[in-house]
Scaffold this active site. Structure first.
Site, short mmCIF file in Angstrom:
data_model
loop_
_atom_site.label_atom_id
_atom_site.label_comp_id
_atom_site.label_asym_id
_atom_site.label_seq_id
_atom_site.Cartn_x
_atom_site.Cartn_y
_atom_site.Cartn_z
N CYS A 2 15.52 -39.24 9.49
CA CYS A 2 15.97 -38.82 10.80
C CYS A 2 17.32 -38.08 10.66
O CYS A 2 18.10 -38.36 9.76
CB CYS A 2 16.20 -39.97 11.78
SG CYS A 2 14.77 -41.04 11.98
N ARG A 27 14.92 -33.62 7.65
CA ARG A 27 15.04 -35.07 7.53
C ARG A 27 13.94 -35.81 8.28
O ARG A 27 13.84 -37.04 8.20
CB ARG A 27 16.40 -35.54 8.07
CG ARG A 27 17.57 -34.82 7.47
CD ARG A 27 18.86 -35.29 8.09
NE ARG A 27 19.23 -36.57 7.56
CZ ARG A 27 20.01 -36.74 6.50
NH1 ARG A 27 20.51 -35.69 5.90
NH2 ARG A 27 20.30 -37.93 6.06
N TRP A 73 11.95 -39.26 11.94
CA TRP A 73 10.90 -39.58 10.98
C TRP A 73 10.58 -41.04 11.26
O TRP A 73 11.38 -41.93 10.99
CB TRP A 73 11.38 -39.39 9.55
CG TRP A 73 10.28 -39.52 8.55
CD1 TRP A 73 9.42 -38.53 8.13
CD2 TRP A 73 9.91 -40.70 7.82
NE1 TRP A 73 8.54 -39.03 7.20
CE2 TRP A 73 8.81 -40.36 6.99
CE3 TRP A 73 10.37 -42.01 7.79
CZ2 TRP A 73 8.19 -41.27 6.14
CZ3 TRP A 73 9.75 -42.92 6.94
CH2 TRP A 73 8.68 -42.56 6.13
N ASN A 99 19.97 -43.14 12.81
CA ASN A 99 19.25 -42.90 11.56
C ASN A 99 19.46 -44.12 10.70
O ASN A 99 20.60 -44.48 10.40
CB ASN A 99 19.81 -41.65 10.86
CG ASN A 99 19.29 -41.54 9.43
OD1 ASN A 99 18.18 -41.99 9.13
ND2 ASN A 99 20.08 -40.94 8.55
N GLY A 100 18.35 -44.76 10.31
CA GLY A 100 18.45 -45.94 9.47
C GLY A 100 17.37 -46.94 9.82
O GLY A 100 16.46 -46.62 10.59
N GLU A 469 4.10 -33.53 -12.13
CA GLU A 469 4.85 -32.82 -11.10
C GLU A 469 3.93 -31.84 -10.34
O GLU A 469 4.00 -31.74 -9.12
CB GLU A 469 6.05 -32.09 -11.74
CG GLU A 469 6.87 -31.23 -10.81
CD GLU A 469 7.40 -31.93 -9.55
OE1 GLU A 469 7.36 -33.16 -9.46
OE2 GLU A 469 7.82 -31.20 -8.64
N LYS A 473 3.12 -31.95 -6.28
CA LYS A 473 3.38 -30.80 -5.42
C LYS A 473 2.13 -30.43 -4.65
O LYS A 473 2.16 -30.19 -3.46
CB LYS A 473 3.85 -29.63 -6.30
CG LYS A 473 4.77 -28.69 -5.66
CD LYS A 473 6.24 -29.06 -5.72
CE LYS A 473 6.58 -30.49 -5.64
NZ LYS A 473 7.92 -30.83 -5.91
N LYS A 587 12.62 -34.48 3.85
CA LYS A 587 13.29 -34.00 2.64
C LYS A 587 14.17 -35.07 2.01
O LYS A 587 14.21 -35.24 0.81
CB LYS A 587 14.15 -32.79 3.03
CG LYS A 587 14.92 -32.18 1.89
CD LYS A 587 14.02 -31.29 1.10
CE LYS A 587 14.69 -30.68 -0.11
NZ LYS A 587 13.70 -30.37 -1.14
O1 M6R Z 1 16.59 -36.11 -3.08
P1 M6R Z 1 15.84 -36.78 -4.19
O2 M6R Z 1 15.69 -35.93 -5.39
O3 M6R Z 1 16.40 -38.12 -4.54
O4 M6R Z 1 14.40 -37.02 -3.60
C1 M6R Z 1 13.44 -37.75 -4.32
C2 M6R Z 1 12.07 -37.54 -3.74
O5 M6R Z 1 12.02 -38.01 -2.43
C3 M6R Z 1 11.67 -36.06 -3.75
O6 M6R Z 1 11.74 -35.53 -5.02
C4 M6R Z 1 10.23 -35.89 -3.22
O7 M6R Z 1 9.33 -36.43 -4.11
C5 M6R Z 1 10.00 -34.40 -2.97
N1 M6R Z 1 9.49 -34.21 -1.66
C6 M6R Z 1 9.09 -33.79 -3.95
O8 M6R Z 1 8.77 -32.47 -3.66
#
Ligand code: M6R
Length: 592
Positions: A2, A27, A73, A99-100, A469, A473, A587
C-alpha cells in the site's frame, strides 16, 4: 504494501494527492481513496480499482489545505468499497490511511466491540482509527492518543491521520512500514517514499520506528514515547526525477533496455582510475570472511544464487536463504560469516526481519545491496552498496537483477584483487546490446507460445538459476503457469507434466553441461514438447532457437536472463495483460 500520501498547506492538494498516489501505485493497486478536510468537514472519496478512477469521483475544484490518500494492496478483506481506505472511527473523530499489518487486530477488535464500537469493514486499519478515538476520549489529546495507540497495537504501520476538530494539521505515526515527510514552501507533505514529493521538495525527514507527530503548514513536530525528537533530514535523490516513460510503451521494456547503461553506471561508481572504490572496511571484512551468506526474496534471491556461485568460485563458503524462511529458521554457520542482504527496494519486510535478527546478535556484519538510497535495509546494515540502476517502476524486476549480478561480480573481483572485471562487464554489454537489436526475434518466439497453459524452463549450473528467474518473470506478467528445473531432475518426477506442444525453454551458456542438457531437451521432445533453446555461439547447433554471442559464462548469463525478460514481456503484451502492474502483485513487499 500500500502507498500513503498526505498534504497540509497551500499547494494544489487535489493534484498532489492524485498524482502522488499514481506514483505510488507500484505498491498496490486494488483500490484507492482520498479524504480531505473542506469547510471543517471531512469528505471521503473511495474507488475499487486504479487511482485514475478517483479522478472523476473528486470535484475538480476542492477547497482544502489538508488531505490524505491511499492506494491499496489488500491484506485484510477483499478489494471492495467497504474495505477501501481512508477509514474512520465510529464518531468520525479520526480518519486514517494505513500501510502495514496489525498483528493483534482481532483481539483489539473484540475488546472494542465489548465497549460498543462497531466495524464496517474487514480491515485491520479500521481498528487503528477506533483505538485512536477510544484513547482520545480518555486523554483529550491527539498526540497522547497516538502514543497510547502505538503501545496497544502490534505490527507494522505507517499512518496519516486527519482529526475532525483540527483543520490545520496532519498527524502521523510509523513502525516498520516506511514513511517520509517532504518539507515544502508553505506546504508540507508526507508519503510512503519520495516519489510523490520529488518535484516539489528537496528536503525530506526520515521518520523512524515508533515516532509519531504533527505536521502543520510551517511546522513539523516529531515525538517518541512523549518526548520531542530531532528531525533526521535527508536530501533529494536526483535519479528519482527520471521517471518518465521516455517514449516506451511500458516501463518494463524501458527498464530492460536500460540494462547496459546501468552496468556502465555501476562501473563508473565502483571502479575509478583502475581501482575499486567500495567501502574499504567492507572489502576487508569480505576478504576475511570464511562464509558469505545471502538473504533475499524473489528476483533478488535469484541474483543471490549467482552471487553464491561467484563466492564459491573464489573459495568462500556461501549460502543463499529465502528471507521469509531464514526469519523463522535462522542459521549462523560460522563465526566469520558475513551476511549480504539483496533487495531492489530495500524495504522488503521479510528481509528487514532477517536484518533485525542478525543485528540483535551483534556478532555478524551485514551488507545491503539495494537500489534505494535511504531505504530501511540501507540504513540499518553495517555496510551498503547501491545499485545505481535508477528507479525501477515496473513490478517485474529486470534491470535491478542485472545490476545486482554485475555488482556481485565486481565485489567478487574486488575481494581477489582482480582488476579485469570492469572491462569484462563492459565487453559483455556488447552481447546485451546485440540482444536488444534482435528483440523482434524473441517477439516471434513469444507469438508461438502465447497461448500455452504451462511452460517449463530448464538449465544446469548457472543456467538453472537463469531458468528460475525466466520462469518467475513469465508467470508474474503472463499468468502462464511455469516451473524451472535443473535438466537432470526432470526424470525424477516433473517430466510427467510434459504434454504435446508444452513449451520448454532451455538455456546453454557453458560447454561443460551442453551435452547433458541437450539430452534433457531430447527427453521432452520425445514426449512432444516444443523446445526453444537459447544458447551461446560456441555451444550452438543448427536447430537452436536463439544464438547469442560467446562470452565468459559467468557473465553471459546476463544475456540469457535478458532474453527471458523480453520473452515474458512479449508474451504478456500479446496476451493483452497489464504489463507494468500485473494482477495480485506489488513492487515493494512491505508486509511479511
Ligand atoms: O525489492 P526486493 O528486491 O527485495 O523485492 C523482492 C521481490 O519481491 C521481487 O524481486 C519480486 O520477486 C519481483 N516482482 C520480481 O519481478
Amino acid at each position: 504494501m500500500c502507498g500513503i500520501v498526505g498534504i497540509v498547506g497551500n499547494h494544489d492538494s487535489r493534484n498532489y494527492l492524485l498524482n502522488g498516489l499514481k506514483s505510488l501505485e507500484y505498491r498496490g493497486y486494488d483500490s484507492a481513496g482520498i479524504a480531505i478536510m473542506e469547510n471543517q468537514e471531512i469528505k471521503n472519496y473511495r474507488v475499487v480499482g486504479r487511482v485514475h478512477l478517483l479522478d472523476s469521483e473528486i470535484p475538480s475544484l476542492i477547497n482544502t489545505s489538508l488531505g490524505i490518500g491511499h492506494t491499496r494492496w489488500a491484506t485484510h478483506g477483499a478489494p471492495s468499497k467497504r474495505n477501501c481506505h481512508p477509514h474512520k472511527s465510529n464518531d468520525g473523530l479520526f480518519t486514517i490511511v494505513h500501510n502495514g499489518v496489525i498483528e493483534n487486530f482481532q483481539e483489539i477488535k473484540n475488546s472494542l466491540r465489548e465497549k460498543g464500537y462497531e466495524f464496517y469493514s474487514d480491515t485491520d486499519t479500521e481498528v487503528i482509527a477506533n483505538v485512536l478515538e477510544d484513547e482520545y476520549k480518555k486523554t483529550n489529546s491527539v498526540l497522547d492518543a497516538i502514543n497510547n495507540a502505538l503501545k496497544i497495537i502490534h505490527g507494522s504501520l505507517a499512518i496519516a491521520i486527519i482529526f475532525k476538530n483540527d483543520s490545520e494539521n496532519l498527524y502521523f505515526a510509523k513502525r516498520k512500514s516506511p514513511l517520509l515527510i517532504g518539507v515544502g514552501d508553505k506546504t508540507n507533505y508526507l508519503a510512503s517514499d519520495a516519489l510523490p514529493m520529488i518535484k516539489t521538495c528537496v528536503k525530506f525527514i526520515d521518520i523512524l520506528d515508533n515516532q509519531y507527530g504533527i505536521i502543520g503548514e510551517h511546522d513539523i513536530k516529531i515525538y517518541q514515547d512523549g518526548v520531542k525528537q530531532k528531525a533526521k533530514y535527508t536530501t533529494r535523490n536526483a535519479e528519482l526525477l527520471n521517471i518518465d516513460l521516455g517514449g516506451y510503451p511500458h516501463y518494463m521494456l524501458k527498464e530492460i533496455e536500460e540494462i547496459p547503461s546501468c552496468i556502465s553506471r555501476l562501473i563508473d561508481n565502483y571502479f575509478i582510475n583502475g581501482k575499486y572504490c567500495f567501502n574499504e572496511e567492507m572489502i576487508e571484512k569480505l576478504k576475511t570472511a570464511k562464509c558469505v551468506s545471502f538473504i533475499a526474496c524473489g528476483t533478488s534471491y535469484h541474483a543471490s544464487l549467482i552471487g553464491k556461485h561467484y563466492m564459491e568460485s573464489i573459495g568462500k563458503m556461501s549460502n543463499v536463504y529465502i528471507a521469509s524462511e531464514w526469519a523463522y529458521f535462522p542459521k549462523f554457520i560460522d563465526e566469520d560469516e558475513i551476511f549480504i542482504l539483496v533487495s531492489q527496494s530495500g524495504e522488503t519486510a521479510d528481509v528487514i526481519t532477517c536484518l533485525k535478527k542478525i543485528n540483535e546478535f551483534k556478532t555478524h556484519p551485514t551488507i545491503t545491496i539495494t537500489n534505494t538510497k535511504g531505504s530501511t535495509l540501507e540504513r540499518d546494515a553495517t555496510y551498503s552498496a547501491l545499485l545505481y540502476a535508477g528507479v525501477e517502476i515496473a513490478v517485474a524486476s529486470t534491470k535491478a537483477y542485472n545490476a545486482q549480478v554485475s555488482l556481485l561480480y565486481l565485489l567478487k573481483s574486488a575481494i581477489i584483487d582482480d582488476y579485469n572485471a570492469s572491462k569484462k562487464l563492459l565487453d559483455n554489454n556488447i552481447l546485451l546490446n546485440n540482444i536488444i537489436e534482435r528483440k523482434d526475434e524473441i517477439k516471434e518466439i513469444a507469438n508461438k507460445v502465447k497461448d500455452a497453459h504451462n511452460a517449463f524452463f530448464l538449465g544446469r549450473g548457472l543456467d538453472y538459476f537463469v531458468a528460475m528467474e525466466g520462469s518467475l518473470k513469465l508467470k508474474e506478467i503472463s499468468y502462464i503457469h511455469s516451473e524451472a528445473f535443473p535438466g537432470g531432475e526432470l526424470k525424477h518426477g516433473p517430466i510427467a507434466l510434459i504434454e504435446e506442444n508444452t513449451p520448454v525453454f532451455g538455456f546453454i551458456s557453458n560447454k561443460d553441461i551442453a551435452l547433458a542438457i541437450r539430452g534433457n531437451f531430447s527427453e521432452v521432445k520425445a514426449r512432444k514438447a516444443i523446445v526453444y533453446s537459447f544458447v551461446t555461439k560456441e555451444n550452438a547447433i543448427s536447430t537452436d532457437t536463439f544464438v547469442m554471442d560467446d562470452f565468459d559464462p559467468d557473465l553471459s548469463i546476463l544475456g540469457s536472463v535478458m532474453t527471458s525478460q523480453y520473452l515474458s514481456y512479449y508474451v504478456a503484451l500479446l496476451r493483452g495483460n497489464d504489463i507494468d502492474k500485473p494482477r495480485n502483485l506489488a513492487k515493494s513487499v512491505t508486509v511479511e
